[in-house]
Write an enzyme that holds these catalytic residues in place. Structure first.
Site, PDB file in Angstrom:
ATOM      1  N   GLU A  92      28.051  99.032 122.397  1.00  0.00           N
ATOM      2  CA  GLU A  92      26.857  99.343 122.339  1.00  0.00           C
ATOM      3  C   GLU A  92      25.760  99.156 123.481  1.00  0.00           C
ATOM      4  O   GLU A  92      25.014 100.169 123.857  1.00  0.00           O
ATOM      5  CB  GLU A  92      26.299  98.080 121.346  1.00  0.00           C
ATOM      6  CG  GLU A  92      24.808  98.044 120.960  1.00  0.00           C
ATOM      7  CD  GLU A  92      24.307  96.703 120.519  1.00  0.00           C
ATOM      8  OE1 GLU A  92      23.428  96.000 121.015  1.00  0.00           O
ATOM      9  OE2 GLU A  92      24.969  96.052 119.475  1.00  0.00           O
ATOM     10  N   HIS A  93      26.376  98.254 124.426  1.00  0.00           N
ATOM     11  CA  HIS A  93      25.587  98.074 125.729  1.00  0.00           C
ATOM     12  C   HIS A  93      25.567  99.334 126.631  1.00  0.00           C
ATOM     13  O   HIS A  93      25.191  99.817 127.486  1.00  0.00           O
ATOM     14  CB  HIS A  93      26.104  96.831 126.309  1.00  0.00           C
ATOM     15  CG  HIS A  93      25.393  95.455 125.940  1.00  0.00           C
ATOM     16  ND1 HIS A  93      25.536  95.189 124.675  1.00  0.00           N
ATOM     17  CD2 HIS A  93      24.381  94.926 126.485  1.00  0.00           C
ATOM     18  CE1 HIS A  93      24.878  94.203 124.347  1.00  0.00           C
ATOM     19  NE2 HIS A  93      24.197  93.821 125.519  1.00  0.00           N
ATOM     20  N   GLU A 169      24.317  87.196 127.608  1.00  0.00           N
ATOM     21  CA  GLU A 169      23.810  87.090 126.396  1.00  0.00           C
ATOM     22  C   GLU A 169      24.548  86.059 125.413  1.00  0.00           C
ATOM     23  O   GLU A 169      24.027  85.404 124.586  1.00  0.00           O
ATOM     24  CB  GLU A 169      23.918  88.609 125.732  1.00  0.00           C
ATOM     25  CG  GLU A 169      22.997  89.485 126.187  1.00  0.00           C
ATOM     26  CD  GLU A 169      22.799  90.858 125.293  1.00  0.00           C
ATOM     27  OE1 GLU A 169      23.265  90.841 124.017  1.00  0.00           O
ATOM     28  OE2 GLU A 169      22.706  91.830 125.763  1.00  0.00           O
TER      29      GLU A 169
END
Length: 478
Positions: A92-93, A169
């Site tokens: 996703e990143h 994160e």
């Protein structure tokens, strides 16, 4: 988890200020001639089309100047192994770091020129890539989304950079004790199964996952029958189908060596996990039983039951006049800082629970009254309780669709979960069918004499022994 490329530009911002969901507008106007029932019956239909390769296209047309369009994919951490857990989140990143046609700077320039907002998220069973933009830019938005999903460059230098981003994160998530507590709840409730794994994956995997791991993840899961192109707002369904044929007709529907990934059943295990830290000011605790699957007919009675329990925060007004009995007790007796009932649903199982935050002196009392609230659902629910909960639930369902982005997300998830979009009118009819007897029967099925899963973080010395919590699921009924 969202990975944003840019925020809405001024043109989009002005358009957003002028547009609202037609359903909510009709409800807000307060016209005596338009009832709530008439408003939801007048909501736009969701059209659904399947391409030859199994790729699905779904849209809701509202005639607005803006729209949200995105790809919802049936994959997430549940489809990962211990070795590649976190691959979906890392991918996703990487998705917005450039494609084979557009390097990162060019991709960001394209999105910025449209005044659009490009985001993504990954959950245990779903992955989504979506864009909010002006309706006139729908063709360009679909083109960019197709590139992001089908031809991400996955540059090695970008991969190394994103490792550090993911690790940061992971550290940030550790400071969100609610996220930590609910992840621990999944870890103990579904221990030894894929649902017990975190979406973010362990830090060791974030350091060691390779480009080849990401390529294999895409080739294994990004298949046409598991993808939905969803859109809401100022979109024409026929135009969207044409764009899907142009950009997604070549998405494969075949698996290498016919190795189709099949989800293994994730068994629920009654158990508890505790991380005691007496230096923390408050304890974060979640208790849950195995809930219903997303498509189960028991979903709506359980939604009503959760509305009866409700939620509470010390900042709420009302005190002893709050409608939820557990909320009234929390306010009057100072049982907790906050609590909320929840039901996390998956394709074949779920977690039905209560999460609360309290000080160390009220843990046992709050746990007692939480379990007591569950037992009341099994025995003493009244007509007035159910009527109030139905109204709260209907208002919540309408409020969640305030805008094209939540509507688009609703479409994408529904098509993956149910094979179609369930309309508000249908939800309304199913909620109306719920009776007190139905709530009691369904809650007895899932709650009474069932082994709970418990997760606790903080000063949790006063949390009762698991066997006491387990026995309370039987004795509190009497």
């Amino acid at each position: 988890m969202a990975a944003s490329v840019c925020r809405a530009g001024s043109a989009l911002g002005r358009a957003l200020a002028k547009t609202r969901g037609p359903l909510l507008l009709s409800l807000r106007r307060g016209q005596a001639s338009v009832s709530y029932a008439q408003s939801i019956l007048g909501a736009p239909d969701t059209r659904l089309t399947s391409l030859e390769n199994g790729f699905r296209v779904a849209s809701e047309e509202t005639g607005q100047a803006t729209c949200t369009v995105g790809l919802w994919i049936s994959c997430g951490s549940r489809y990962e192994s211990e070795k590649n857990n976190g691959a979906g989140f890392l991918l996703e990143h990487m998705a917005f770091k450039g494609t084979k046609q557009h390097p990162q700077s060019a991709l960001e320039a394209e999105v910025e020129a449209m005044g659009a907002h490009l985001s993504a998220y990954t959950s245990r069973e779903h992955t989504a890539y979506y864009m909010k933009t002006l309706s006139k830019d729908l063709p360009k938005a679909v083109e960019l989304l197709s590139e992001v999903v089908q031809s991400s460059s996955l540059n090695e230098a970008d991969l190394e950079q994103q490792r550090s981003v993911v690790l940061r994160e992971l550290e940030e998530v550790e400071s969100s004790l609610q996220d930590v507590c609910l992840d621990l709840l999944h870890a103990t409730a579904f221990q030894g199964t894929p649902l017990g794994r975190s979406v973010l994956g362990p830090s060791a995997n974030a350091r060691t996952l390779t480009r080849q791991d990401l390529v294999e993840y895409i080739s294994s899961h990004y298949k046409a029958p598991r993808m939905v192109l969803a859109a809401a707002g100022g979109v024409k369904h026929d135009e969207l189908v044409g764009l899907a044929k142009k950009h997604f007709s070549n998405v494969s529907f075949e698996y290498e060596d016919d190795a189709v990934p099949v989800l293994s059943p994730c068994r629920f295990t009654g158990s508890d996990i505790r991380f005691r830290d007496d230096a923390m000011p408050l304890a974060h605790i979640a208790i849950a039983v195995e809930g219903a699957a997303a498509a189960s007919p028991d979903i709506v009675p359980l939604m009503v039951a959760n509305s009866i329990i409700g939620s509470y925060d010390v900042t709420f007004g009302g005190g002893k006049h709050l409608s939820s009995r557990l909320a009234r007790l929390s306010a009057e007796l100072g049982l907790c800082q906050s609590f909320q009932a929840f039901h996390s649903t998956y394709s074949d199982t779920g977690l039905l629970g209560i999460y609360f935050v309290t000080d160390k002196h009220n843990i046992e009392d709050m746990m007692h009254w939480s379990q007591n609230a569950w037992m009341n659902l099994c025995t003493t629910v009244t007509e007035s309780d159910v009527a109030r909960a139905k109204n709260l639930l209907k208002a919540s369902l309408v409020g969640q669709l305030n805008g094209t982005t939540p509507a688009c997300d609703d479409i994408g998830r529904h098509v993956l979960n149910y094979g179609r979009r369930i309309s508000l009118a249908e939800w309304d009819a199913r909620i109306d069918e719920v009776t007190p007897r139905m709530v009691r029967d369904v809650c007895s099925k899932y709650i009474y004499d069932r082994c709970p899963a418990v997760a606790a973080v903080g000063p949790v010395e006063q949390l009762p022994d698991y066997n006491r919590l387990r026995s309370a699921m039987y004795w509190l009924r009497f």
